[in-house]
Design a protein around this motif. Sequence first.
Motif, PDB file in Angstrom:
ATOM      1  N   TYR A 109      36.143 -13.610   2.625  1.00  0.00           N
ATOM      2  CA  TYR A 109      37.158 -12.572   2.720  1.00  0.00           C
ATOM      3  C   TYR A 109      36.543 -11.352   3.410  1.00  0.00           C
ATOM      4  CZ  TYR A 109      39.255 -15.485  -0.912  1.00  0.00           C
ATOM      5  OH  TYR A 109      39.769 -16.547  -1.616  1.00  0.00           O
ATOM      6  N   ALA A 110      37.163 -10.927   4.513  1.00  0.00           N
ATOM      7  CA  ALA A 110      36.664  -9.799   5.297  1.00  0.00           C
ATOM      8  C   ALA A 110      37.534  -8.577   5.029  1.00  0.00           C
ATOM      9  CB  ALA A 110      36.672 -10.142   6.784  1.00  0.00           C
ATOM     10  N   LEU A 111      36.895  -7.467   4.678  1.00  0.00           N
ATOM     11  CA  LEU A 111      37.604  -6.238   4.356  1.00  0.00           C
ATOM     12  C   LEU A 111      37.522  -5.269   5.534  1.00  0.00           C
ATOM     13  CD1 LEU A 111      36.578  -5.857   0.619  1.00  0.00           C
ATOM     14  CD2 LEU A 111      38.361  -7.239   1.669  1.00  0.00           C
ATOM     15  N   SER A 156      40.399  -1.149  -3.535  1.00  0.00           N
ATOM     16  CA  SER A 156      39.731  -2.358  -4.003  1.00  0.00           C
ATOM     17  C   SER A 156      40.618  -3.152  -4.953  1.00  0.00           C
ATOM     18  CB  SER A 156      38.410  -1.984  -4.680  1.00  0.00           C
ATOM     19  OG  SER A 156      37.777  -3.126  -5.205  1.00  0.00           O
ATOM     20  N   GLU A 157      41.255  -2.467  -5.883  1.00  0.00           N
ATOM     21  CA  GLU A 157      42.140  -3.155  -6.826  1.00  0.00           C
ATOM     22  C   GLU A 157      43.308  -3.825  -6.099  1.00  0.00           C
ATOM     23  OE1 GLU A 157      42.053  -3.901 -10.030  1.00  0.00           O
ATOM     24  OE2 GLU A 157      40.045  -3.083 -10.122  1.00  0.00           O
ATOM     25  N   LEU A 183      31.471  -1.000   2.360  1.00  0.00           N
ATOM     26  CA  LEU A 183      31.636  -0.272   1.104  1.00  0.00           C
ATOM     27  C   LEU A 183      32.803  -0.833   0.300  1.00  0.00           C
ATOM     28  CD1 LEU A 183      30.957   3.295   2.462  1.00  0.00           C
ATOM     29  CD2 LEU A 183      29.642   2.183   0.661  1.00  0.00           C
ATOM     30  N   LEU A 184      33.858  -1.239   0.982  1.00  0.00           N
ATOM     31  CA  LEU A 184      34.983  -1.881   0.295  1.00  0.00           C
ATOM     32  C   LEU A 184      34.569  -3.233  -0.270  1.00  0.00           C
ATOM     33  CD1 LEU A 184      37.801  -1.023   2.838  1.00  0.00           C
ATOM     34  CD2 LEU A 184      37.556  -0.098   0.533  1.00  0.00           C
ATOM     35  N   ALA A 185      33.776  -3.992   0.497  1.00  0.00           N
ATOM     36  CA  ALA A 185      33.289  -5.279   0.009  1.00  0.00           C
ATOM     37  C   ALA A 185      32.414  -5.079  -1.225  1.00  0.00           C
ATOM     38  CB  ALA A 185      32.517  -6.006   1.107  1.00  0.00           C
TER      39      ALA A 185
END
Length: 362
Positions: A109-111, A156-157, A183-185
Motif C-alpha cells: 500500500y503506497a501512501l 492515517s485513520e 511519514l504517513l506510512a
Amino acid sequence: MVNRESTAVPSTGLGRDGIELQLSDVWRRLLNRTDIGIHDDFFSLGGHSLLAIRLTVEVRRLFQVDLSAADLLSAATVAELAEIVRRGTADRQGQLVRIQAGSGGSPVYALPPVSGTVLLYPPIARAMGRDQPFWAVQSVGLLPGEEPLGSIEEISEAFIEQLRGVHPEGAEWNLIGYSMGGLLAYETARRLRERGERVGLVGLLDTRITVEPSGDPDFALRALLWRGLKLDLDIDWLRGLDPATRAAELVRRAVAAGTMPADFDADRLRRMIDMYQFNLDALAAYRIKPYDGTVTVFRVTDRSLEGGTLPDDLGWGDVAARAVVCDVPGDHFTMVEPGQVEVLGRRLREQVDLLSAVTPLT
C-alpha cells in the motif's frame, strides 16, 4: 527533506489520474500486454467481444458503473473510457486506486506525498514485478465534495478504514511512502502495530522524520506546474491573474500538453493546488511518536540536493526500534524516474519478500 515533491506523470502513458491508472491495469491483464497507452484502441490491440464483456465486468466491480456495448465502441481508449467512468462515479470514487492486481501474496500500500496524488507510484509497482499486488491511496480532499483532513492522525485513520476493505485477512501490512508520504506510512504502521496487527515493510522513500516548512508562498503552484503539469510558465505572470482565470489557463494548457485529462475542470485543479498546503500544514504540526518495529529507509546515493550532512538513516533510528538503510540510485526526484526507479522497485520487492518470511504474529 527538500521543499519540493515529485508529482511527475508517468512518461509511459500509464494514466493521468486514479481512474486511468486502474483502467490501464485492467487492459494489461485482459489483453496480456505490457505496452498499454491511454490513447491506444482496445480493439486494435487485440480486444474482441468476449474480452469486452470481461472489461465491462471489471469496470462494474471497480467503479460500480455499467457500460453498454455502445460505450465501448464510442470510447475505445483508456482516456475516453475514463471520461465515462468519471461521470458515473463523481460521488463515490473514494481514495483507493488499484495500481496492479498481482497474482497473490500480501499487497503493498503506497501512501501519497504532499501533492495528495498517486501518479508517481505505477512505475514503482511495475519495477516490483507484475505479480505484486499494489494499491495506492490518495488524499481526502481531491474529489468534489470532500473536505481535507486536518492532521496526520486523522489522515492515517481514514487510510486504515479505506484499506481494510481490500486487505486480505491474516496478511501482513506492507506500507510505503515517497518523501512526505513516508511519514504517513510510518504513522499508519504505528497505529496498526498498536492494535496487534502484523506489519511487514514500512518503506520510507527518502523521507526525513521532520518537515521543514517552505518559505515560498508559491510553493504549491510551482510544484504542480513544473513537477506535475510539466508546464514552463512564468510564475510572476500567473500570480498576476485572478484565481479563476489562472486555474482556467492552467487547465487549458495542461490538456493541450497531454498532462491533464480533457474532462478536468478549473475547480479540480484548484483543489490540487490547495492540497499541497493542507498536507504541508498537517505534516508541520505532526509530532512523531516511537514505533516498536522496523522501518526501512530507501536512501538516495546522490545527496547533492540536501544542503547539509544528514545521517544515513535520516534520523529514523531515534524513533523506531530498528532502522534498516537500503541505498538506491538517484537524488530525491530522480529516484522515482526511469533509469533509477527500476532499482528502487527491486529493492522494495526484496525487502517485502524478506520481511514476509520473518514477520511474526504480534
